[in-house]
Design a protein around this motif. Sequence first.
Motif, PDB file in Angstrom:
ATOM      1  N   GLY A 160      13.763  53.784  41.959  1.00  0.00           N
ATOM      2  CA  GLY A 160      14.272  54.503  43.115  1.00  0.00           C
ATOM      3  C   GLY A 160      14.833  53.641  44.230  1.00  0.00           C
ATOM      4  N   ALA A 161      15.008  52.345  43.980  1.00  0.00           N
ATOM      5  CA  ALA A 161      15.539  51.469  45.024  1.00  0.00           C
ATOM      6  C   ALA A 161      16.999  51.810  45.333  1.00  0.00           C
ATOM      7  CB  ALA A 161      15.427  50.007  44.585  1.00  0.00           C
ATOM      8  N   PRO A 162      17.393  51.727  46.607  1.00  0.00           N
ATOM      9  CA  PRO A 162      18.769  52.088  47.010  1.00  0.00           C
ATOM     10  C   PRO A 162      19.755  50.954  46.739  1.00  0.00           C
ATOM     11  CG  PRO A 162      17.525  51.407  48.927  1.00  0.00           C
ATOM     12  CD  PRO A 162      16.563  51.360  47.768  1.00  0.00           C
ATOM     13  N   ILE A 163      19.966  50.658  45.476  1.00  0.00           N
ATOM     14  CA  ILE A 163      20.792  49.513  45.094  1.00  0.00           C
ATOM     15  C   ILE A 163      22.008  49.985  44.296  1.00  0.00           C
ATOM     16  CG2 ILE A 163      20.891  47.323  43.851  1.00  0.00           C
ATOM     17  CD1 ILE A 163      17.862  47.116  44.141  1.00  0.00           C
ATOM     18  N   HIS A 164      23.180  49.546  44.734  1.00  0.00           N
ATOM     19  CA  HIS A 164      24.402  49.681  43.938  1.00  0.00           C
ATOM     20  C   HIS A 164      24.625  48.361  43.215  1.00  0.00           C
ATOM     21  CE1 HIS A 164      25.298  53.291  46.201  1.00  0.00           C
ATOM     22  NE2 HIS A 164      25.357  52.610  47.329  1.00  0.00           N
ATOM     23  N   ILE A 165      25.129  48.428  41.994  1.00  0.00           N
ATOM     24  CA  ILE A 165      25.545  47.222  41.279  1.00  0.00           C
ATOM     25  C   ILE A 165      27.050  47.315  41.061  1.00  0.00           C
ATOM     26  CG2 ILE A 165      25.211  45.734  39.292  1.00  0.00           C
ATOM     27  CD1 ILE A 165      22.595  47.134  38.709  1.00  0.00           C
ATOM     28  N   SER A 166      27.760  46.270  41.459  1.00  0.00           N
ATOM     29  CA  SER A 166      29.198  46.207  41.177  1.00  0.00           C
ATOM     30  C   SER A 166      29.445  45.164  40.095  1.00  0.00           C
ATOM     31  CB  SER A 166      30.001  45.868  42.438  1.00  0.00           C
ATOM     32  OG  SER A 166      29.769  44.538  42.853  1.00  0.00           O
ATOM     33  N   TYR A 167      30.469  45.431  39.261  1.00  0.00           N
ATOM     34  CA  TYR A 167      30.777  44.557  38.136  1.00  0.00           C
ATOM     35  C   TYR A 167      32.253  44.166  38.182  1.00  0.00           C
ATOM     36  CZ  TYR A 167      26.498  46.756  36.313  1.00  0.00           C
ATOM     37  OH  TYR A 167      25.218  47.241  36.151  1.00  0.00           O
ATOM     38  N   PRO A 168      32.609  43.145  38.948  1.00  0.00           N
ATOM     39  CA  PRO A 168      34.006  42.700  38.936  1.00  0.00           C
ATOM     40  C   PRO A 168      34.370  42.064  37.589  1.00  0.00           C
ATOM     41  CG  PRO A 168      32.841  41.907  40.896  1.00  0.00           C
ATOM     42  CD  PRO A 168      31.805  42.414  39.937  1.00  0.00           C
ATOM     43  N   ALA A 169      35.619  42.251  37.200  1.00  0.00           N
ATOM     44  CA  ALA A 169      36.146  41.557  36.026  1.00  0.00           C
ATOM     45  C   ALA A 169      36.589  40.160  36.458  1.00  0.00           C
ATOM     46  CB  ALA A 169      37.291  42.371  35.431  1.00  0.00           C
ATOM     47  N   THR A 170      37.713  39.678  35.957  1.00  0.00           N
ATOM     48  CA  THR A 170      38.235  38.375  36.368  1.00  0.00           C
ATOM     49  C   THR A 170      38.925  38.540  37.714  1.00  0.00           C
ATOM     50  OG1 THR A 170      38.540  37.709  34.067  1.00  0.00           O
ATOM     51  CG2 THR A 170      39.779  36.487  35.737  1.00  0.00           C
ATOM     52  N   VAL A 171      38.359  37.921  38.739  1.00  0.00           N
ATOM     53  CA  VAL A 171      38.804  38.146  40.114  1.00  0.00           C
ATOM     54  C   VAL A 171      39.843  37.100  40.503  1.00  0.00           C
ATOM     55  CG1 VAL A 171      38.085  38.432  42.507  1.00  0.00           C
ATOM     56  CG2 VAL A 171      36.500  39.016  40.649  1.00  0.00           C
ATOM     57  N   ILE A 172      41.008  37.566  40.940  1.00  0.00           N
ATOM     58  CA  ILE A 172      42.045  36.656  41.432  1.00  0.00           C
ATOM     59  C   ILE A 172      42.613  37.222  42.720  1.00  0.00           C
ATOM     60  CG2 ILE A 172      42.627  35.826  39.118  1.00  0.00           C
ATOM     61  CD1 ILE A 172      45.199  37.523  39.330  1.00  0.00           C
ATOM     62  N   GLY A 173      43.504  36.475  43.344  1.00  0.00           N
ATOM     63  CA  GLY A 173      44.120  36.906  44.588  1.00  0.00           C
ATOM     64  C   GLY A 173      44.281  35.743  45.539  1.00  0.00           C
ATOM     65  N   PRO A 174      44.679  36.022  46.778  1.00  0.00           N
ATOM     66  CA  PRO A 174      44.911  34.950  47.741  1.00  0.00           C
ATOM     67  C   PRO A 174      43.630  34.496  48.432  1.00  0.00           C
ATOM     68  CG  PRO A 174      45.409  37.064  48.736  1.00  0.00           C
ATOM     69  CD  PRO A 174      45.036  37.352  47.300  1.00  0.00           C
ATOM     70  N   ASP A 175      43.753  33.387  49.150  1.00  0.00           N
ATOM     71  CA  ASP A 175      42.703  32.918  50.063  1.00  0.00           C
ATOM     72  C   ASP A 175      41.361  32.709  49.368  1.00  0.00           C
ATOM     73  OD1 ASP A 175      44.582  33.111  52.137  1.00  0.00           O
ATOM     74  OD2 ASP A 175      44.112  35.228  52.435  1.00  0.00           O
ATOM     75  N   ASP A 176      41.367  31.840  48.388  1.00  0.00           N
ATOM     76  CA  ASP A 176      40.141  31.439  47.699  1.00  0.00           C
ATOM     77  C   ASP A 176      39.551  30.248  48.456  1.00  0.00           C
ATOM     78  OD1 ASP A 176      38.160  30.625  45.965  1.00  0.00           O
ATOM     79  OD2 ASP A 176      39.409  30.695  44.171  1.00  0.00           O
ATOM     80  N   PRO A 177      38.325  30.350  48.973  1.00  0.00           N
ATOM     81  CA  PRO A 177      37.738  29.236  49.725  1.00  0.00           C
ATOM     82  C   PRO A 177      37.599  27.954  48.911  1.00  0.00           C
ATOM     83  CG  PRO A 177      36.521  31.241  50.161  1.00  0.00           C
ATOM     84  CD  PRO A 177      37.449  31.542  49.018  1.00  0.00           C
ATOM     85  N   GLY A 178      37.571  28.085  47.607  1.00  0.00           N
ATOM     86  CA  GLY A 178      37.535  26.911  46.732  1.00  0.00           C
ATOM     87  C   GLY A 178      38.655  27.039  45.727  1.00  0.00           C
ATOM     88  N   LEU A 179      38.356  26.827  44.485  1.00  0.00           N
ATOM     89  CA  LEU A 179      39.306  27.090  43.406  1.00  0.00           C
ATOM     90  C   LEU A 179      38.475  27.605  42.243  1.00  0.00           C
ATOM     91  CD1 LEU A 179      42.349  26.884  42.717  1.00  0.00           C
ATOM     92  CD2 LEU A 179      41.827  24.735  41.564  1.00  0.00           C
ATOM     93  N   THR A 180      38.370  28.925  42.144  1.00  0.00           N
ATOM     94  CA  THR A 180      37.551  29.527  41.102  1.00  0.00           C
ATOM     95  C   THR A 180      38.157  29.268  39.730  1.00  0.00           C
ATOM     96  OG1 THR A 180      38.752  31.616  41.369  1.00  0.00           O
ATOM     97  CG2 THR A 180      36.703  31.344  42.622  1.00  0.00           C
ATOM     98  N   GLU A 181      37.339  29.470  38.697  1.00  0.00           N
ATOM     99  CA  GLU A 181      37.804  29.212  37.336  1.00  0.00           C
ATOM    100  C   GLU A 181      39.021  30.063  36.977  1.00  0.00           C
ATOM    101  OE1 GLU A 181      34.641  29.485  34.507  1.00  0.00           O
ATOM    102  OE2 GLU A 181      33.678  27.638  35.198  1.00  0.00           O
ATOM    103  N   ALA A 182      39.081  31.281  37.505  1.00  0.00           N
ATOM    104  CA  ALA A 182      40.232  32.143  37.214  1.00  0.00           C
ATOM    105  C   ALA A 182      41.513  31.540  37.768  1.00  0.00           C
ATOM    106  CB  ALA A 182      40.007  33.529  37.796  1.00  0.00           C
ATOM    107  N   HIS A 183      41.434  30.935  38.935  1.00  0.00           N
ATOM    108  CA  HIS A 183      42.620  30.318  39.525  1.00  0.00           C
ATOM    109  C   HIS A 183      42.959  28.987  38.860  1.00  0.00           C
ATOM    110  CE1 HIS A 183      41.975  32.964  43.250  1.00  0.00           C
ATOM    111  NE2 HIS A 183      43.069  33.365  42.626  1.00  0.00           N
ATOM    112  N   VAL A 184      41.941  28.271  38.393  1.00  0.00           N
ATOM    113  CA  VAL A 184      42.224  27.069  37.605  1.00  0.00           C
ATOM    114  C   VAL A 184      42.982  27.468  36.339  1.00  0.00           C
ATOM    115  CG1 VAL A 184      41.199  25.160  36.304  1.00  0.00           C
ATOM    116  CG2 VAL A 184      40.233  25.812  38.519  1.00  0.00           C
ATOM    117  N   GLY A 185      42.563  28.576  35.732  1.00  0.00           N
ATOM    118  CA  GLY A 185      43.270  29.070  34.558  1.00  0.00           C
ATOM    119  C   GLY A 185      44.716  29.421  34.870  1.00  0.00           C
TER     120      GLY A 185
END
Length: 336
Positions: free
Chosen positions: A158-183
């Motif tokens: 009964g905990a009030p928790i939502h779970i989100s499941y992003p796929a491969t996340v891309i887009g602008p303004d990445d604070p680092g360089l995620t693996e998706a952007h390296v790809g």
Amino acid sequence: MRVMVTGGTGFVGYHTVQALLAAGHEVSLLVRSVDKLYRLYGEEQVDFYTRGDICDADRVARAMEGCDAVVHAAAMVSTGASDAEQVYRGNVEGARTVMDTALDAGVSSIIHVSSVTALFDPRASVLNEHSPPGAARNAYGRSKVACERYVRGLQDDGAPIHISYPATVIGPDDPGLTEAHVGLQGYLSVFVPLMPTGNQYVDVRDVAEVHLRLLEQQPPAGRYLVGGHYLSWPDLAVLLEQLTGRRLLKLPVTGGFMRLLGRATDQLRKHVTVDAPLSEEAMEYATRWVPMDNSLVENTLDFEFREVEDTFTDAIRWLHSAGYISEKQAGLAIAG
């Protein structure tokens, strides 16, 4: 609303914070690096921060003081074998600490940011909110599955928790360089592998907007897949050629070969540094992808994902502006 966010200096967490601030909410961040925090936000944008680790219950509790909601977006994302022990222990212990502390504090709305890897099963025809936890063999996937089982147990109680499941996340303004952007960098500068199946891409700003709507609209606690758009590997090559106006090198390769190459790269990393986003685990997902069903997010939150062409254009423009690809490699995407 005052929201505590973990992972606010990471890609998904940073954009989630920006969406919360733009909507007029207050944020409290738990961060390991204050220097990175100030570099991303400046000293005036963030209302409150606590320096600490997600596995430190005292620091987590301090960051949650006075908060109405929590977004747990912090995780070590690596499919490299050399990071295995750190990834597994940190992700699982951190998720348990954040969830337990939030529930003990009586927080009324919690989002656990999971991943498609928590549900991944190459034998499935589709992944949705009814999919069971996956059976990953490698550290990152196993860590997400272990977190998944723990958080689902809390939901069942009964905990009030939502779970989100992003796929491969891309887009602008990445604070680092995620693996998706390296790809993506590699596809534009080296070659596009034409592998079996494909991949599913979601704009980081769409992920952030889904998190905002979950907190503001307060639907029943549940599991929300944020898959975005599926592209086969040949379709991805066509899209990138259209956006850049370039003819890219495309190499047909078998799934078995790429998984074997990933396994060999894992072994090589034990002796030397390898920057390519290539590992057995990464190639398992890349060559045996199972499409994600977005319909619960779309129907429950009245949500529409932005066009995949816009997402890739903005990602390419950001890669260029950040110095990761050349003007020639970005091509028409940066014109006008």
